[in-house]
Scaffold this active site. Structure first.
Site, PDB file in Angstrom:
ATOM      1  N   ASP A 123       1.061  -1.223   0.020  1.00 25.26           N
ATOM      2  CA  ASP A 123       0.037  -0.223   0.043  1.00 25.26           C
ATOM      3  C   ASP A 123       0.883   1.150   0.055  1.00 25.26           C
ATOM      4  OD1 ASP A 123      -2.281  -1.442   0.365  1.00 25.26           O
ATOM      5  OD2 ASP A 123      -2.763  -1.208   2.182  1.00 25.26           O
ATOM      6  N   ARG A 174      -1.276  -0.588  -8.627  1.00 25.20           N
ATOM      7  CA  ARG A 174      -2.655  -0.114  -8.185  1.00 25.20           C
ATOM      8  C   ARG A 174      -2.708   1.344  -8.289  1.00 25.20           C
ATOM      9  NH1 ARG A 174      -3.597  -0.949  -2.056  1.00 25.20           N
ATOM     10  NH2 ARG A 174      -4.283  -2.915  -2.542  1.00 25.20           N
TER      11      ARG A 174
HETATM   12  C1  FAD Z   1      -8.851  -1.168  -3.181  1.00 20.33           C
HETATM   13  C2  FAD Z   1      -8.393   0.054  -2.642  1.00 20.33           C
HETATM   14  C3  FAD Z   1      -7.010   0.280  -2.217  1.00 20.33           C
HETATM   15  C4  FAD Z   1      -6.492   1.527  -2.085  1.00 20.33           C
HETATM   16  N1  FAD Z   1      -5.346   1.533  -1.233  1.00 20.33           N
HETATM   17  C5  FAD Z   1      -4.829   2.805  -0.963  1.00 20.33           C
HETATM   18  C6  FAD Z   1      -3.620   3.025  -0.679  1.00 20.33           C
HETATM   19  O1  FAD Z   1      -2.533   2.399  -0.905  1.00 20.33           O
HETATM   20  N2  FAD Z   1      -2.833   4.334  -0.484  1.00 20.33           N
HETATM   21  C7  FAD Z   1      -3.865   5.521  -0.428  1.00 20.33           C
HETATM   22  O2  FAD Z   1      -3.429   6.553  -0.122  1.00 20.33           O
HETATM   23  N3  FAD Z   1      -5.300   5.272  -0.757  1.00 20.33           N
HETATM   24  C8  FAD Z   1      -5.758   3.858  -0.879  1.00 20.33           C
HETATM   25  N4  FAD Z   1      -6.967   4.004  -1.370  1.00 20.33           N
HETATM   26  C9  FAD Z   1      -7.835   5.000  -1.096  1.00 20.33           C
HETATM   27  C10 FAD Z   1      -8.180   5.935  -2.275  1.00 20.33           C
HETATM   28  O3  FAD Z   1      -7.022   6.559  -2.666  1.00 20.33           O
HETATM   29  C11 FAD Z   1      -9.078   6.899  -2.335  1.00 20.33           C
HETATM   30  O4  FAD Z   1      -9.045   7.766  -0.873  1.00 20.33           O
HETATM   31  C12 FAD Z   1     -10.653   6.261  -2.017  1.00 20.33           C
HETATM   32  O5  FAD Z   1     -10.930   5.091  -2.796  1.00 20.33           O
HETATM   33  C13 FAD Z   1     -11.767   7.196  -2.420  1.00 20.33           C
HETATM   34  O6  FAD Z   1     -11.633   7.700  -3.642  1.00 20.33           O
HETATM   35  P1  FAD Z   1     -12.556   7.269  -5.017  1.00 20.33           P
HETATM   36  O7  FAD Z   1     -11.754   6.964  -5.920  1.00 20.33           O
HETATM   37  O8  FAD Z   1     -13.378   6.146  -4.217  1.00 20.33           O
HETATM   38  O9  FAD Z   1     -13.491   8.317  -5.165  1.00 20.33           O
HETATM   39  P2  FAD Z   1     -14.495   9.414  -4.109  1.00 20.33           P
HETATM   40  O10 FAD Z   1     -15.044  10.371  -5.003  1.00 20.33           O
HETATM   41  O11 FAD Z   1     -13.693   9.695  -3.030  1.00 20.33           O
HETATM   42  O12 FAD Z   1     -15.661   8.227  -3.915  1.00 20.33           O
HETATM   43  C14 FAD Z   1     -16.786   7.873  -4.607  1.00 20.33           C
HETATM   44  C15 FAD Z   1     -17.738   7.212  -3.737  1.00 20.33           C
HETATM   45  O13 FAD Z   1     -17.271   6.274  -3.190  1.00 20.33           O
HETATM   46  C16 FAD Z   1     -17.627   6.124  -1.600  1.00 20.33           C
HETATM   47  N5  FAD Z   1     -16.508   6.049  -0.816  1.00 20.33           N
HETATM   48  C17 FAD Z   1     -15.352   6.218  -1.115  1.00 20.33           C
HETATM   49  N6  FAD Z   1     -14.503   5.991   0.050  1.00 20.33           N
HETATM   50  C18 FAD Z   1     -15.141   5.538   0.881  1.00 20.33           C
HETATM   51  C19 FAD Z   1     -14.985   5.187   2.194  1.00 20.33           C
HETATM   52  N7  FAD Z   1     -13.548   4.897   2.628  1.00 20.33           N
HETATM   53  N8  FAD Z   1     -15.866   4.854   3.204  1.00 20.33           N
HETATM   54  C20 FAD Z   1     -17.235   4.922   2.709  1.00 20.33           C
HETATM   55  N9  FAD Z   1     -17.647   5.350   1.260  1.00 20.33           N
HETATM   56  C21 FAD Z   1     -16.387   5.807   0.526  1.00 20.33           C
HETATM   57  C22 FAD Z   1     -18.445   7.304  -1.387  1.00 20.33           C
HETATM   58  O14 FAD Z   1     -19.905   7.168  -1.706  1.00 20.33           O
HETATM   59  C23 FAD Z   1     -18.038   8.199  -2.461  1.00 20.33           C
HETATM   60  O15 FAD Z   1     -18.943   9.052  -2.843  1.00 20.33           O
HETATM   61  C24 FAD Z   1      -7.657   2.738  -1.673  1.00 20.33           C
HETATM   62  C25 FAD Z   1      -8.794   2.395  -2.360  1.00 20.33           C
HETATM   63  C26 FAD Z   1      -9.241   1.264  -2.819  1.00 20.33           C
HETATM   64  C27 FAD Z   1     -10.639   1.292  -3.390  1.00 20.33           C
END
Ligand code: FAD
Length: 298
Positions: A123, A174
């Site tokens: 990560d 990723r």
């Molecule tokens: C499989 C996976 C691995 C990840 N690994 C990392 C990593 O190694 N380092 C890092 O910095 N970030 C990581 N992230 C987090 C990522 O960077 C984002 O902060 C997070 O996914 C929210 O961004 P989004 O693209 O989903 O868009 P957004 O616009 O933030 O979210 C879209 C919609 O998804 C839902 N949503 C998103 N996140 C959440 C949450 N946490 N809880 C509840 N609902 C939510 C909401 O309904 C939101 O409106 C990871 C995310 C995923 C899915």
């Protein structure tokens, strides 16, 4: 502001209530519960990645305890014939106080992943460790294709990092937006700018011959934009997978699976769920907003 208020009130909320709310996003406290969750996801046509929740380690004993759970997870995934791998945070595995121990632990985990034909995803954490983390990834991937890293679209440095990684050879990355609060000088803070950077990086990876990319997002615009790119560039299923967090946008998740796209769910678990969840909420109060919105019935 509302998100910040929710975070500041968190210490007043009974732990049992926080646990009830968190249950949707956390598979459980034990490895057994996490494996059961993986089994259910596998039965629905999704693969998984197991993430042990933990604070930054401050002693070798703590880091080695973290390793031990991951070692057991890799062995159990294989023994139970589950479709899953592991995601690790290097700060939990000694990165911040002993880089050589961190590297040793990772090498042992990768060796186990090789034995069980699995995979170790590193990560990405906050920008204070981006370079160190990518350097460690580079050192490890010279000898194995059982390790992958994560890049964050919001960092201004990511496009050049991705280009360098692609130039150096096949990569397993990723791509996500990035979850830590970072200053404007090093990261885009504007929502649309981050979305645009995400799609630019994805295109760069796909055109640059990336071995496999994990498209980690729940953002509908990004999922649609990614599908469009995958189709236009005729990318076969072996070269990508969508990745989503446990309990988030389950409808979108199922639609992708029904349409035949590979999808992996990120499954966090562990005894330290409370300390970990409150730290993440303090670091980024936006998460509180997501959680509250997801709890509303509309
Ligand atoms: C499989 C996976 C691995 C990840 N690994 C990392 C990593 O190694 N380092 C890092 O910095 N970030 C990581 N992230 C987090 C990522 O960077 C984002 O902060 C997070 O996914 C929210 O961004 P989004 O693209 O989903 O868009 P957004 O616009 O933030 O979210 C879209 C919609 O998804 C839902 N949503 C998103 N996140 C959440 C949450 N946490 N809880 C509840 N609902 C939510 C909401 O309904 C939101 O409106 C990871 C995310 C995923 C899915």
């Amino acid at each position: 502001m509302i998100n910040r208020a929710v975070v500041s009130l968190l210490p007043l909320v009974p732990r049992s209530l926080v646990w009830k709310i968190s249950r949707r996003y956390i598979a459980g406290k034990s490895l057994e519960e996490a494996l059961q969750c993986v089994k259910e996801l596998n039965d629905q046509g999704m693969s998984a990645t197991l993430d042990v929740l933990g604070e930054d380690s401050t002693s070798s004993e703590q880091a080695l305890r973290g390793e031990e759970i991951y070692q057991r997870a890799l062995a159990e995934i294989d023994r139970q014939s589950l479709d899953a791998n592991i995601s690790v945070k290097l700060s939990m595995l000694a990165l911040r106080f002993d880089e050589s121990l961190c590297l040793e632990i990772l090498q042992r985990l990768i060796r186990t992943a090789e034995i069980h034909d699995s995979f170790v995803r590193i990560d990405m954490e906050d920008s204070s460790v981006t370079e160190k983390t990518l350097d460690i990834y580079r050192r490890l991937r010279k000898d194995t294709d059982k390790v992958g890293a994560v890049v964050q679209a919001y960092l201004r440095s990511t496009e050049s990092d991705v280009q360098k990684l692609l130039d150096e050879g096949d990569t397993f990355l990723r791509l996500c937006k990035g979850i830590y609060v970072e200053p404007e000088e090093i990261a885009f803070n504007d929502f649309t700018e981050i979305q645009d950077a995400f799609l630019r990086n994805l295109e760069l990876m796909l055109r640059g011959g990336i071995k496999k990319v994990g498209i980690a997002t729940h953002d509908t615009r990004l999922v649609e934009g990614s599908l469009d790119l995958l189709q236009r560039l005729e990318i076969p299923k072996e070269r990508y997978e969508f990745q989503m967090l446990l309990g988030v946008t389950e409808k979108l998740r199922s639609e992708l699976v029904e349409n035949g796209h590979p999808l992996r769910v990120y499954v966090p678990f562990g005894e330290e769920w409370y300390a970990y969840s409150s730290r993440r909420l303090r670091e980024n109060p936006k998460i509180a907003g997501h959680v509250i919105r997801n709890m509303l019935p509309f």
